[in-house]
Design a protein around this motif. Structure first.
Motif, short mmCIF file in Angstrom:
data_model
loop_
_atom_site.label_atom_id
_atom_site.label_comp_id
_atom_site.label_asym_id
_atom_site.label_seq_id
_atom_site.Cartn_x
_atom_site.Cartn_y
_atom_site.Cartn_z
N GLU A 1 0.75 -1.09 -0.06
CA GLU A 1 0.05 0.00 0.09
C GLU A 1 0.92 1.21 0.09
OE1 GLU A 1 -3.33 0.31 2.55
OE2 GLU A 1 -3.55 -1.86 2.92
N LEU A 2 2.00 1.23 0.91
CA LEU A 2 2.83 2.42 0.90
C LEU A 2 3.55 2.46 -0.39
CD1 LEU A 2 4.08 4.40 2.60
CD2 LEU A 2 5.99 3.01 3.23
N LEU A 3 4.02 1.56 -1.07
CA LEU A 3 4.54 1.68 -2.55
C LEU A 3 3.72 2.27 -3.42
CD1 LEU A 3 6.45 -1.85 -2.30
CD2 LEU A 3 7.62 0.59 -2.28
N GLU A 4 2.31 1.82 -3.41
CA GLU A 4 1.66 2.32 -4.43
C GLU A 4 1.34 3.60 -4.21
OE1 GLU A 4 -3.24 1.40 -5.93
OE2 GLU A 4 -2.39 0.40 -4.12
N ILE A 5 1.19 4.26 -2.89
CA ILE A 5 1.11 5.62 -2.65
C ILE A 5 2.33 6.43 -3.16
CG2 ILE A 5 1.07 7.24 -0.72
CD1 ILE A 5 -0.49 5.20 0.98
#
Length: 232
Positions: free
Chosen positions: A28-32
């Motif tokens: 999720e962090l990488l997607e953000i």
């Protein structure tokens, strides 16, 4: 005055198989951050030194993957400190959504408690997250202390983290055992002069067993391994 024996447990890779939720939040962090995702197996190798280190490793790995597919320059949309904060905002509410206790964990803890052992947790995970996890699994009442990665001025492998947890639990160094699966656990125990049991079921390399005072194949073995290492 008689002091009970104290068993101090690492959390990730020892009490808890936390990879599923840590990996999901990492993605999720990488997607953000507009970076490529990582697999559970990739994130598993990054666990053990606390959230700031995990986040740094995740971002570095995502950036490396991005560089392999494009030559365009990349700038992180926020600071490293903000990335850590964002990760914790994602992780804390869902820390036990997919993660599970390793088989036999609750039974082993209850058996030790019944035998008169004090129990504590010494984890590089932030204290609020560790507390929430134990609450969610109904284990909080079993522990005399929860030493998180931000509970003291230092964290594993610094022995001050383990020593602070032992003091908080009302234990003594000479009557304490550290159970963990990673080099920071072993390093803290060695530096503190505490016996170390290698959790062979966890995330660490089997090579760490050579540095341990004993090893256990599963949490179910812990109640029989600890008394041999530290008799009453």
């Amino acid at each position: 005055m008689f002091t009970p024996r104290l068993a101090v447990f690492d959390m990730d890779g020892t009490l808890l198989d936390s990879v599923p939720d840590l990996a999901a939040c990492s993605r999720e962090l990488l997607e953000i951050c507009h970076l490529p995702p990582l697999t559970d197996a990739e994130v598993r190798t990054m666990i053990g030194n606390g959230v700031p280190t995990l986040v740094q490793r995740v971002l570095d790995a995502g950036h490396k993957k991005l560089k392999a597919i494009t030559s365009q320059p990349y700038v992180l949309p926020f600071t490293k400190a903000e990335a850590v904060q964002k990760f914790m905002e994602l992780y804390t509410p869902r820390a036990t959504r997919l993660s599970r206790l390793f088989p036999g964990t609750q039974q082993a803890l209850e058996q030790l408690k019944s035998a008169g052992w004090l129990l504590a947790v010494c984890t590089n995970k932030p204290e609020v997250a560790a507390q929430r996890i134990l609450d969610n699994f109904g284990l909080t009442s079993l522990f005399a202390a929860i030493g998180g990665g931000d509970s003291f001025a230092a964290h594993k492998p610094d022995p001050a983290h383990l020593l602070g947890t032992i003091k908080q639990a009302g234990g003594e160094v000479s009557r304490s055992v550290m159970i963990g699966d990673m080099p920071p656990d072993c390093g803290a125990a060695t530096g503190a002069g505490v016996r170390f049991v290698f959790a062979a079921w966890g995330y660490g390399s089997s090579a760490l067993a050579a540095q341990a005072d004993a090893q256990a194949g599963s949490m179910m073995d812990i109640p029989s391994v600890l008394p041999v290492l530290l008799p009453a």
